[in-house]
Enzyme design. Structure first.
Site, mmCIF file in Angstrom:
data_model
loop_
_atom_site.group_PDB
_atom_site.id
_atom_site.type_symbol
_atom_site.label_atom_id
_atom_site.label_comp_id
_atom_site.label_asym_id
_atom_site.label_seq_id
_atom_site.Cartn_x
_atom_site.Cartn_y
_atom_site.Cartn_z
ATOM 1 N N GLU A 29 5.536 -16.928 10.287
ATOM 2 C CA GLU A 29 4.220 -17.436 9.499
ATOM 3 C C GLU A 29 3.550 -16.052 9.082
ATOM 4 O OE1 GLU A 29 1.946 -20.255 11.500
ATOM 5 O OE2 GLU A 29 3.647 -21.565 11.644
ATOM 6 N N GLU B 272 8.891 -25.414 11.874
ATOM 7 C CA GLU B 272 7.708 -26.277 12.607
ATOM 8 C C GLU B 272 7.047 -27.369 11.583
ATOM 9 O OE1 GLU B 272 4.613 -23.881 14.147
ATOM 10 O OE2 GLU B 272 5.904 -22.471 15.076
#
Length: 175
Positions: free
Chosen positions: A16, A116
């Site tokens: 991320e 995710e």
């Protein structure tokens, strides 16, 4: 233990990176690429972890949206085995985001994964069919998104002390 068992270990360093919630996130993409490569080089070459552990798999996973900004952080084909996407509360953009990620992975001859996901706003109370209606439907929406290697959920607890948000079904769940 994992090496002896022949079990694969997926390592997602600095995930991320296109967000700003981790210390490595939202920084200059060139600096990120150098840091990522340094990390992998150390494990693979200096520490000889990868060389002695042939089941270590490196996953690179930006946060949604998958776009030119996130692609600028790509460390290169020699440093990545899986190209993934972290996406929460996906809604209508999920099919489009998965397709962009899957196409990028195919262009680089890499595995593709949803590294995710979850929907903490509506699951499970208001959207009991999230995993089948949203995730599975998006995965099955095209031949390229259907090549997904795996889908990983986030953990089953809330960030605050309430602990009432859940990302995956659990035993005894009402719906």
């Amino acid at each position: 233990v994992f090496r002896d068992a022949g079990a694969p270990v997926i390592l997602r360093p600095f995930h991320e990176m296109n967000g700003r919630w981790f210390w490595w996130g939202g920084k200059d993409s060139i600096d990120y690429v150098l840091m990522y490569r340094l990390f992998v080089d150390y494990l693979r070459d200096s520490a000889q972890v990868h060389g002695g552990f042939h089941n270590l798999i490196f996953a690179w996973s930006p946060n949604s949206p998958f776009n030119a900004n996130s692609m600028a952080y790509y460390p290169g084909d020699d440093y990545v085995d899986i190209i993934g996407l972290d996406i929460y509360e996906p809604g209508k953009s999920l099919k489009r985001q998965l397709k962009k990620t899957a196409v990028f992975a195919a262009e680089h001859q890499k595995l593709f994964a949803v590294t995710e996901t979850g929907d903490r706003r509506t699951y499970p109370e208001k959207n009991a069919d999230f995993w089948t209606d949203e995730i599975l439907n998006a995965v099955n929406s095209s031949s390229i998104t259907g090549r997904v290697s795996y889908v990983m959920s986030w953990y089953n607890a809330r960030w605050d002390s309430d602990n009432s948000y859940f990302y995956t079904p659990y035993s005894g769940m009402n719906n």
